[in-house]
Design a protein around this motif. Structure first.
Motif, PDB file in Angstrom:
ATOM      1  N   LYS A 220       0.829  -1.201   0.000  1.00 49.63           N
ATOM      2  CA  LYS A 220       0.000   0.000   0.000  1.00 49.63           C
ATOM      3  C   LYS A 220       0.868   1.257   0.000  1.00 49.63           C
ATOM      4  O   LYS A 220       1.734   1.412   0.836  1.00 49.63           O
ATOM      5  N   TYR A 221       0.603   2.115  -0.957  1.00 47.90           N
ATOM      6  CA  TYR A 221       1.311   3.390  -1.007  1.00 47.90           C
ATOM      7  C   TYR A 221       0.562   4.372  -0.101  1.00 47.90           C
ATOM      8  O   TYR A 221      -0.560   4.758  -0.392  1.00 47.90           O
ATOM      9  N   LYS A 222       1.191   4.775   0.971  1.00 47.29           N
ATOM     10  CA  LYS A 222       0.499   5.556   1.989  1.00 47.29           C
ATOM     11  C   LYS A 222       0.423   7.041   1.669  1.00 47.29           C
ATOM     12  O   LYS A 222      -0.419   7.752   2.211  1.00 47.29           O
ATOM     13  N   THR A 223       1.337   7.537   0.842  1.00 46.73           N
ATOM     14  CA  THR A 223       1.384   8.976   0.583  1.00 46.73           C
ATOM     15  C   THR A 223       1.529   9.251  -0.911  1.00 46.73           C
ATOM     16  O   THR A 223       2.014   8.404  -1.668  1.00 46.73           O
ATOM     17  N   PRO A 224       1.134  10.445  -1.342  1.00 40.67           N
ATOM     18  CA  PRO A 224       1.415  10.846  -2.721  1.00 40.67           C
ATOM     19  C   PRO A 224       2.905  10.805  -3.036  1.00 40.67           C
ATOM     20  O   PRO A 224       3.290  10.530  -4.176  1.00 40.67           O
ATOM     21  N   PHE A 225       3.742  11.072  -2.038  1.00 37.82           N
ATOM     22  CA  PHE A 225       5.193  10.973  -2.236  1.00 37.82           C
ATOM     23  C   PHE A 225       5.583   9.574  -2.701  1.00 37.82           C
ATOM     24  O   PHE A 225       6.420   9.404  -3.599  1.00 37.82           O
ATOM     25  N   ASN A 226       4.984   8.536  -2.089  1.00 40.23           N
ATOM     26  CA  ASN A 226       5.289   7.160  -2.478  1.00 40.23           C
ATOM     27  C   ASN A 226       4.981   6.922  -3.946  1.00 40.23           C
ATOM     28  O   ASN A 226       5.743   6.268  -4.666  1.00 40.23           O
ATOM     29  N   LEU A 227       3.851   7.453  -4.402  1.00 37.70           N
ATOM     30  CA  LEU A 227       3.482   7.303  -5.804  1.00 37.70           C
ATOM     31  C   LEU A 227       4.440   8.066  -6.717  1.00 37.70           C
ATOM     32  O   LEU A 227       4.871   7.555  -7.746  1.00 37.70           O
TER      33      LEU A 227
ATOM     34  N   PHE B  72       7.542   8.973  -6.327  1.00 35.67           N
ATOM     35  CA  PHE B  72       8.916   8.469  -6.413  1.00 35.67           C
ATOM     36  C   PHE B  72       8.994   6.947  -6.427  1.00 35.67           C
ATOM     37  O   PHE B  72      10.072   6.363  -6.319  1.00 35.67           O
ATOM     38  N   ARG B  73       7.821   6.306  -6.552  1.00 36.27           N
ATOM     39  CA  ARG B  73       7.753   4.847  -6.707  1.00 36.27           C
ATOM     40  C   ARG B  73       8.586   4.118  -5.655  1.00 36.27           C
ATOM     41  O   ARG B  73       9.455   3.310  -5.952  1.00 36.27           O
ATOM     42  N   THR B  74       8.293   4.460  -4.415  1.00 39.45           N
ATOM     43  CA  THR B  74       8.987   3.841  -3.291  1.00 39.45           C
ATOM     44  C   THR B  74       7.980   3.541  -2.199  1.00 39.45           C
ATOM     45  O   THR B  74       6.977   4.258  -2.052  1.00 39.45           O
ATOM     46  N   GLU B  75       8.223   2.483  -1.465  1.00 38.38           N
ATOM     47  CA  GLU B  75       7.373   2.146  -0.336  1.00 38.38           C
ATOM     48  C   GLU B  75       7.969   2.661   0.968  1.00 38.38           C
ATOM     49  O   GLU B  75       7.387   2.490   2.038  1.00 38.38           O
ATOM     50  N   LEU B  76       9.127   3.307   0.886  1.00 33.59           N
ATOM     51  CA  LEU B  76       9.766   3.877   2.066  1.00 33.59           C
ATOM     52  C   LEU B  76       9.106   5.198   2.429  1.00 33.59           C
ATOM     53  O   LEU B  76       8.625   5.932   1.569  1.00 33.59           O
ATOM     54  N   GLY B  77       9.107   5.520   3.728  1.00 32.63           N
ATOM     55  CA  GLY B  77       8.700   6.849   4.147  1.00 32.63           C
ATOM     56  C   GLY B  77       9.732   7.868   3.691  1.00 32.63           C
ATOM     57  O   GLY B  77      10.876   7.523   3.371  1.00 32.63           O
ATOM     58  N   TYR B  78       9.325   9.125   3.667  1.00 34.63           N
ATOM     59  CA  TYR B  78      10.201  10.168   3.124  1.00 34.63           C
ATOM     60  C   TYR B  78      11.550  10.213   3.828  1.00 34.63           C
ATOM     61  O   TYR B  78      12.609  10.255   3.180  1.00 34.63           O
TER      62      TYR B  78
ATOM     63  N   ILE C 127       0.697  16.492   4.188  1.00 30.57           N
ATOM     64  CA  ILE C 127      -0.171  15.385   3.778  1.00 30.57           C
ATOM     65  C   ILE C 127       0.486  14.594   2.654  1.00 30.57           C
ATOM     66  O   ILE C 127       0.521  13.352   2.672  1.00 30.57           O
ATOM     67  N   ALA C 128       1.013  15.300   1.660  1.00 29.89           N
ATOM     68  CA  ALA C 128       1.572  14.643   0.481  1.00 29.89           C
ATOM     69  C   ALA C 128       2.871  13.913   0.787  1.00 29.89           C
ATOM     70  O   ALA C 128       3.125  12.840   0.247  1.00 29.89           O
ATOM     71  N   MET C 129       3.694  14.473   1.651  1.00 35.34           N
ATOM     72  CA  MET C 129       5.018  13.904   1.898  1.00 35.34           C
ATOM     73  C   MET C 129       5.026  12.880   3.028  1.00 35.34           C
ATOM     74  O   MET C 129       5.748  11.885   2.968  1.00 35.34           O
ATOM     75  N   LEU C 130       4.237  13.134   4.085  1.00 37.05           N
ATOM     76  CA  LEU C 130       4.415  12.373   5.323  1.00 37.05           C
ATOM     77  C   LEU C 130       3.137  11.747   5.867  1.00 37.05           C
ATOM     78  O   LEU C 130       3.170  11.136   6.938  1.00 37.05           O
ATOM     79  N   ASN C 131       2.015  11.912   5.155  1.00 35.59           N
ATOM     80  CA  ASN C 131       0.741  11.460   5.694  1.00 35.59           C
ATOM     81  C   ASN C 131       0.458  12.138   7.032  1.00 35.59           C
ATOM     82  O   ASN C 131      -0.156  11.557   7.931  1.00 35.59           O
ATOM     83  N   ALA C 132       0.932  13.364   7.162  1.00 35.71           N
ATOM     84  CA  ALA C 132       0.764  14.146   8.384  1.00 35.71           C
ATOM     85  C   ALA C 132      -0.012  15.405   8.024  1.00 35.71           C
ATOM     86  O   ALA C 132      -0.646  15.468   6.967  1.00 35.71           O
ATOM     87  N   LYS C 133       0.030  16.425   8.890  1.00 36.74           N
ATOM     88  CA  LYS C 133      -0.707  17.649   8.592  1.00 36.74           C
ATOM     89  C   LYS C 133      -0.427  18.716   9.639  1.00 36.74           C
ATOM     90  O   LYS C 133       0.025  18.428  10.755  1.00 36.74           O
ATOM     91  N   GLU C 134      -0.708  19.982   9.257  1.00 41.29           N
ATOM     92  CA  GLU C 134      -0.865  21.044  10.234  1.00 41.29           C
ATOM     93  C   GLU C 134      -2.253  20.867  10.833  1.00 41.29           C
ATOM     94  O   GLU C 134      -3.120  20.220  10.242  1.00 41.29           O
ATOM     95  N   ARG C 135      -2.507  21.478  11.984  1.00 43.38           N
ATOM     96  CA  ARG C 135      -3.771  21.199  12.668  1.00 43.38           C
ATOM     97  C   ARG C 135      -4.443  22.462  13.188  1.00 43.38           C
ATOM     98  O   ARG C 135      -3.785  23.472  13.440  1.00 43.38           O
ATOM     99  N   THR C 136      -5.773  22.364  13.354  1.00 37.28           N
ATOM    100  CA  THR C 136      -6.510  23.418  14.032  1.00 37.28           C
ATOM    101  C   THR C 136      -6.254  23.274  15.534  1.00 37.28           C
ATOM    102  O   THR C 136      -5.765  22.238  16.017  1.00 37.28           O
ATOM    103  N   LEU C 137      -6.606  24.289  16.286  1.00 31.07           N
ATOM    104  CA  LEU C 137      -6.427  24.228  17.737  1.00 31.07           C
ATOM    105  C   LEU C 137      -7.219  23.078  18.336  1.00 31.07           C
ATOM    106  O   LEU C 137      -6.745  22.380  19.243  1.00 31.07           O
ATOM    107  N   TRP C 138      -8.409  22.841  17.799  1.00 30.50           N
ATOM    108  CA  TRP C 138      -9.254  21.788  18.363  1.00 30.50           C
ATOM    109  C   TRP C 138      -8.697  20.403  18.030  1.00 30.50           C
ATOM    110  O   TRP C 138      -8.831  19.464  18.824  1.00 30.50           O
TER     111      TRP C 138
END
Length: 519
Positions: free
Chosen positions: A248-255, A257-263, A476-487
């Motif tokens: 499973k490709y978890k991030t757009p980065f994986n697609l 650069f055709r890698t299954e490794l995290g960034y 989101i694209a690189m790390l499957n992470a994100k900036e967040r709202t305060l809540w």
């Protein structure tokens, strides 16, 4: 309010904010009279000695009153433009914004900014620019001046350069931002050292124009994998793998650069050695997102008892700790990060910081925040402690998905004493509308809107705050992470056993300073 009333209100906001900026400059006289705002047409090279008047004018751009007024101007201009510009042209501009990013990447990679620095205000013809680029690149195939002129003209259209005469281009204040300061001889003889010893802005352009831009282009493929184009892409990937289905490709980065490794794991591959070095320099440039000194007044550091210990979790080489240690001599800081980072960290600081390390007021410890904190911590000058006064987590949570952030904060909670505080420093994304979220426990410092009351501006100041949302999508694209709202931050903290007690942000900044205590 009618449309014309809204447009005139936006126009009025621009005029009022401009008056505020002018008032700041007029009441801060320079060596030869009142200061003028820096001109877009005049390059400001960070590695060049400027007049005291220009230095003073440039410094005032960071004045809180100027930053706040400038943000309102940017927000109002963008909203005014979106309101009156033909929607189709707005669409075209948005859908082809990657063209501008690619041209800025070309500007950096080709060393055009450094070439134009040597030309001065008169500029240089594209034939001469192309010839200079070829010489620096040791190119076998010459760069076509006609194509170069079209790239530079798009940049001039977006105010990233000036076209002073037909096919003659010069730097301006925006393009000068990505000047490395290196001479053409240095770039010709050692191009791989272009970003060494710089502020990292050029390296940030190189990284975002390559990895980030390519990854974001695959965002829809990753989020909507059943669409026809995504199926075609998967078929190509499968073919490259000799028929074996990829994991499973978890991030757009994986697609991309055709890698299954995290960034981060991918960066540490031997073939990506230069990219890894560039990433480190780019992170230096990324500090421009927030003034590091803001952390000095964001939390009640002065109220901590003598010899209180602060654990700088995932603190890298200790940039935040060094700033705080100088400002608060009564505190001690332990910087935690990966082993290979803390091994080299002391050697990266100059003589002005050496005493902080030698005295033990800033020390380094190899530790992963995804493993439990030790039950006993040996701190130079403070002895063995069971828990620190503060866990400082700066610029870490946005690198990780929610479940990883909860794990990170849970380890800190498990090791905390009832009096231990948690300080989180990361972007806090406001909503694009007035925040009407109802919560059982209101958070002191939380704001419902960044826009002036009664104005037609978006509650998050729209374009003026766009940097935060762009970085959010990059995470989101690189790390499957994100900036967040305060809540979102508050919910993650509570899931890990912490209760958020307050938040604040610097003037004109989306970076938030959030405090929490154990539940």
């Amino acid at each position: 309010m009618s449309t014309f009333e809204t447009l005139r209100a936006l126009h009025g906001l621009i005029g009022d904010a401009l008056g505020e900026i002018e008032n700041v400059y007029r009441t801060q006289p320079g060596p030869t009279g009142p200061l003028d705002f820096p001109s877009l047409d005049k390059p400001y090279y960070k590695t060049v000695v400027h007049s005291s008047e220009l230095e003073a004018a440039e410094k005032l751009t960071s004045d809180p009153a100027v930053v706040g007024a400038a943000n309102r101007i940017v927000a109002a201009c963008a909203q005014l433009s979106a309101s009156v510009h033909k929607p189709f042209f707005q669409l075209t501009d948005a859908m082809m914004s990657d063209h501008l990013a690619s041209c800025i990447e070309f500007l950096e990679e080709s060393h055009t900014v450094e070439i134009l620095r040597t030309a001065g205000d008169a500029g240089m013809h594209v034939r001469d620019i192309a010839r200079a680029i070829d010489e620096l690149r040791h190119a076998d195939e010459p760069l076509e001046p006609a194509k170069l002129s079209h790239i530079l003209r798009l940049l001039a259209t977006y105010h990233w350069l000036r076209e002073v005469k037909p096919d003659v281009f010069a730097n301006n204040r925006l393009s000068a931002l990505i000047d490395s300061g290196k001479t053409l001889e240095q770039l010709r003889d050692a191009p791989e050292k272009k970003h060494d010893g710089t502020d990292g802005i050029a390296a940030l352009v190189a990284m975002t124009g390559d990895e980030f831009l390519k990854a974001v282009a695959h965002l829809t493929d990753q989020l909507l994998p059943t669409r026809e184009r995504a199926r075609t892409l998967r078929a190509i990937l499968d073919k490259d793998r000799k028929g074996a289905l990829p994991e499973k490709y978890k991030t757009p980065f994986n697609l991309a650069f055709r890698t299954e490794l995290g960034y981060f794991d991918w960066l540490e591959l031997p073939e990506n050695k230069s990219r890894l070095a560039e990433f480190g320099r780019a992170m230096t440039g990324a500090r421009a997102w927030e003034i590091s000194e803001n952390i000095i007044t964001a939390f009640p550091w002065k109220d901590l008892p003598e010899n209180s210990v602060v654990i700088d979790v995932g603190g890298g080489i200790g940039s935040s700790s060094m700033v705080l240690a100088k400002a608060y001599p009564h505190l001690r800081f332990v910087v935690e990060d990966r082993e290979h980072v803390v091994e080299i960290a002391p050697s990266l600081w100059d003589a002005s910081h050496a005493e902080l390390i030698k005295s033990g007021r800033v020390s380094f410890k190899a530790h992963s925040f995804f493993t439990p904190q030790p039950s006993a911590i040996e701190v130079p000058g403070a002895g063995t402690i069971s828990a620190p006064s503060v866990y400082l987590v700066r610029g870490c949570t946005h690198n990780w998905p929610d479940e990883d952030v909860v794990q990170m904060l849970r380890h800190l909670r498990d090791a905390a004493q009832p009096t231990t505080q948690l300080y989180i420093v990361d972007m806090i994304l406001p909503l694009a509308c007035v925040d009407t979220t109802e919560v059982a426990e209101p958070i002191p410092g939380a704001v419902r809107s960044l826009a002036p009351e009664g104005s037609p501006l978006l509650a998050n100041l729209g374009k003026a705050s766009a940097n935060g949302y762009l970085l959010d999508l990059s995470m989101i694209a690189m790390l499957n992470a994100k900036e967040r709202t305060l809540w979102e931050i508050s919910d993650l903290a509570r899931a890990a056993g912490w209760r958020v007690t307050g938040t604040t942000r610097a003037s004109g900044s989306l970076w938030g300073y959030t405090s929490a205590i154990p539940i």
